[in-house]
Design an enzyme around this catalytic site. Sequence first.
Site, PDB file in Angstrom:
ATOM      1  CG  ASP A 188      40.783  26.010 -36.153  1.00 47.22           C
ATOM      2  OD1 ASP A 188      40.249  27.095 -35.853  1.00 47.22           O
ATOM      3  OD2 ASP A 188      40.407  24.915 -35.705  1.00 47.22           O
ATOM      4  CG  ASP A 198      40.035  27.429 -25.332  1.00 46.94           C
ATOM      5  OD1 ASP A 198      38.877  27.768 -25.637  1.00 46.94           O
ATOM      6  OD2 ASP A 198      41.033  27.730 -26.002  1.00 46.94           O
TER       7      ASP A 198
END
Length: 237
Positions: free
Chosen positions: A127, A8
């Site tokens: 998500d 990330d």
Amino acid sequence: MKLFPAIDILEGRAVRLLHGKRNAATDYGDPVERARVFLDMGAKRLHVVNLSGAFGEKSGFDRILEKISSLGVPVQSGGGLRSLDEIHRRFRAGASRVVLGTVCYEQPEILYLAAERYGDKIVAGIDAKNGKLAVRGWTQIVDKDAFEFGAEAKALGIADAVFTDVGRDGALTGVNLIETVRMGETGLNIIASGGINGSDDLRALKQNGVYGAVLGRSLYEGKLDLRTAIGEMEDVE
């Protein structure tokens, strides 16, 4: 089961967030060097996310992605993609698959057009927190059932989805096995993400037929040895 070591990227650095919160980031250095470490340990694919883009910030992500992609393994990439032009640019920077999250909810026509144009190179990013979708870099929880959204993505022709339990992400508290398996009932191939703490989590996922797993803090903190996990979890390719 396919393993996806995660990188990330926030402000040009490889980081891990706790529960997706920007102000709870741990810096793990240069993302290209991190990719090299994972490849040296046998990684067959990577999951690379533009966190700056997910938070609506500008970044030099494409240049970093080009460098990572040039290392020679397939890269699945998401974060901050809001239009077909941005999706095309992500592929041009070297992504082999693109994960679409917020745009799927806010502009479902983009998901439809992307799926039509790129086929199985498009992955849905689901998500969720307490069963509801989290969007905009997980800063907003919307009144949309995550399972229902997954079923809609499948109906549009999407085959694979990354399912992240936001409440567990980066916390090493264990994967949400029940909801991950349930999400697979949509017919999507589910890539589990969030909370994976070690080999027991991976074994449970594999035993329940889960397609893949994104590995984040468990690798960075040494809770999981990537080389060992690949040997145990991945089918011979």
